[in-house]
Design an enzyme around this catalytic site. Structure first.
Site, mmCIF file in Angstrom:
data_model
loop_
_atom_site.group_PDB
_atom_site.id
_atom_site.type_symbol
_atom_site.label_atom_id
_atom_site.label_comp_id
_atom_site.label_asym_id
_atom_site.label_seq_id
_atom_site.Cartn_x
_atom_site.Cartn_y
_atom_site.Cartn_z
ATOM 1 N N SER A 1 0.723 -1.176 0.041
ATOM 2 C CA SER A 1 0.011 -0.039 0.010
ATOM 3 C C SER A 1 0.956 1.291 0.093
ATOM 4 O O SER A 1 0.455 2.337 -0.320
ATOM 5 C CB SER A 1 -0.891 -0.126 1.291
ATOM 6 O OG SER A 1 -0.277 -0.138 2.246
ATOM 7 N N ASP B 1 -4.153 7.688 7.983
ATOM 8 C CA ASP B 1 -5.448 6.902 8.214
ATOM 9 C C ASP B 1 -4.925 6.013 9.563
ATOM 10 O O ASP B 1 -5.758 5.049 9.720
ATOM 11 C CB ASP B 1 -6.235 6.287 7.436
ATOM 12 C CG ASP B 1 -5.126 5.457 6.547
ATOM 13 O OD1 ASP B 1 -3.786 5.124 6.786
ATOM 14 O OD2 ASP B 1 -5.602 4.916 5.359
ATOM 15 N N HIS C 1 -1.011 4.664 6.914
ATOM 16 C CA HIS C 1 -0.381 5.378 6.117
ATOM 17 C C HIS C 1 -0.185 6.924 6.101
ATOM 18 O O HIS C 1 -0.675 7.663 7.017
ATOM 19 C CB HIS C 1 -1.223 5.019 4.679
ATOM 20 C CG HIS C 1 -1.692 3.784 4.333
ATOM 21 N ND1 HIS C 1 -3.015 3.393 4.612
ATOM 22 C CD2 HIS C 1 -0.994 2.607 3.727
ATOM 23 C CE1 HIS C 1 -2.995 2.184 4.338
ATOM 24 N NE2 HIS C 1 -1.921 1.795 4.038
#
Length: 379
Positions: free
Chosen positions: A36, A341, A344
């Site tokens: 991610s 969040d 990240h």
């Protein structure tokens, strides 16, 4: 921070075990593999989940498939090289162009092969297989004439392109939920053997320029602090989970050693190791110096200070807690936050990290000052 413009330089390369200065930092294409931290839409395109506002709100104006309010580190690096942002391999909507590269990264993926409980089935080995499928398809399309040329790389782009890697975080963090620190540490050689196998496959197929990010300070993510940091004795001086950061450092030491070893084995190749961990940890330790106000608290989350993170209420979503609907909303100014969040980083933090990467000080080999580029923020 917003007005920062950095001059950066050409890459020093290790080829055949000797140091050689690169004369160019211009690549015709970039092929990225990761999780991610560099996923530009792969997980969303695969249909595993959707991303809701306020994701993407800072730069794209709408969710872009990135787990961020805006751009990722890889986006800023692409901009620094004056190249288009990378499209996800699985994104087939809107006739995406893969002329200057493709992104195989997927959120939740690991280096080691996925199992039935894995967050993503697209492990590093599968991403490598996707790359070879992509390369084979490109070769076939090239034989059909010029009608596809504006969408696909030239044949020699695969040997001249830059191969980027930012992966390993999920292998470590995922295990720490069920295994001891010593057990996770003992698994690192196996993880890196899988990584080495993938790199060798790429090298055998003509890849010569490798750019490898190490893993960041996992213990400083709000998600891990919330779960593992209830006992203050488990936290370090920055209130990060100490064992997560120790495991990350051990992984990075062995990854660095692997890069050094492969320089001697990959004749004619350049392998650049980038110390993301030091950059990120320094940012969290000295956040106010760099213009931030919150080092570990999530910008988009639920629960309020000190972490504003609740795993039951993901960013942008509304759920029922104790019979009442609650929503994880974004903060008013994401440039004040390092963390987006709980897992990240914000676009502002990613810009800072990319800027530090491009100084060349955190790379082995370091950069030299012969090929300047300008990184311009667009907040």
């Amino acid at each position: 921070m917003r007005s920062l413009a950095l001059l950066v330089a050409a890459l020093l390369c290790f080829g055949g075990g000797r140091v050689a200065a690169s004369t160019d930092f211009h690549f015709p294409a970039v092929f990225n593999f990761g999780d991610s931290n560099s996923d530009t839409g792969g997980r969303v395109a695969a249909g595993f989940e959707s991303i809701l506002p306020p994701y993407g709100s800072t730069f794209f104006g709408t969710p872009s498939g990135r787990f961020c309010d805006g751009r990722l580190i890889i986006d800023f690096l692409m901009e620094a090289m004056d190249m288009p942002l990378l499209n996800a391999y699985l994104d087939s909507v809107g006739e995406p162009s893969f002329r200057t590269g493709v992104n195989f990264a997927q959120a939740g993926c690991s280096i080691t092969p996925a199992n039935p409980t894995s967050v993503s089935p697209f492990s590093f080995g599968l991403q490598i297989k996707q790359f070879f499928a992509f390369k084979d398809k490109v070769t076939k399309l090239m034989s059909k004439g010029d009608m596809y040329r504006k969408y696909i790389p030239e044949a020699d782009y695969f040997s001249q392109g830059l191969y980027m890697f930012d992966i390993g975080q999920n292998d470590l963090a995922g295990q720490l939920y069920s295994k001891t620190e010593d057990q996770v540490a003992a698994s690192i050689p196996t993880i890196l053997l899988e990584f080495e196998t993938g790199l060798k496959k790429l090298y055998d197929q003509g890849a010569r320029k490798f750019w490898i990010h190490n893993t960041g300070p996992l213990g400083c993510l709000a998600q891990n602090i919330a779960f593992f940091g209830k006992d203050p004795s488990q936290l370090d001086s920055l209130h990060c989970v100490a064992k997560h950061n120790r495991v990350a450092k051990l992984f990075n030491l062995q990854l660095h050693a692997l890069c050094t070893k492969l320089r001697g084995e990959f004749a004619g190749a350049s392998i650049t190791y980038v110390d993301i961990h030091t950059i990120k940890y320094s940012l969290i330790a000295n956040y106010s110096r760099y213009g931030f106000e919150n080092p570990t608290q999530a910008c988009c989350g639920y629960g309020g200070p000190p972490l504003n993170y609740d795993s039951r209420v993901p960013c942008g979503q509304t759920v029922s807690l104790n019979g009442s609907p609650v929503t994880a909303k974004g903060c008013s100014d994401s440039t004040e936050y390092v963390n987006w969040d709980g897992i990240h980083y914000t676009e502002a933090a990613n810009f800072h990290i990319a800027s530090q990467i491009l100084t060349g000080k955190y790379s082995d080999p370091p950069f030299v000052d012969k090929m300047p580029f300008v990184l311009k923020p667009k907040f």
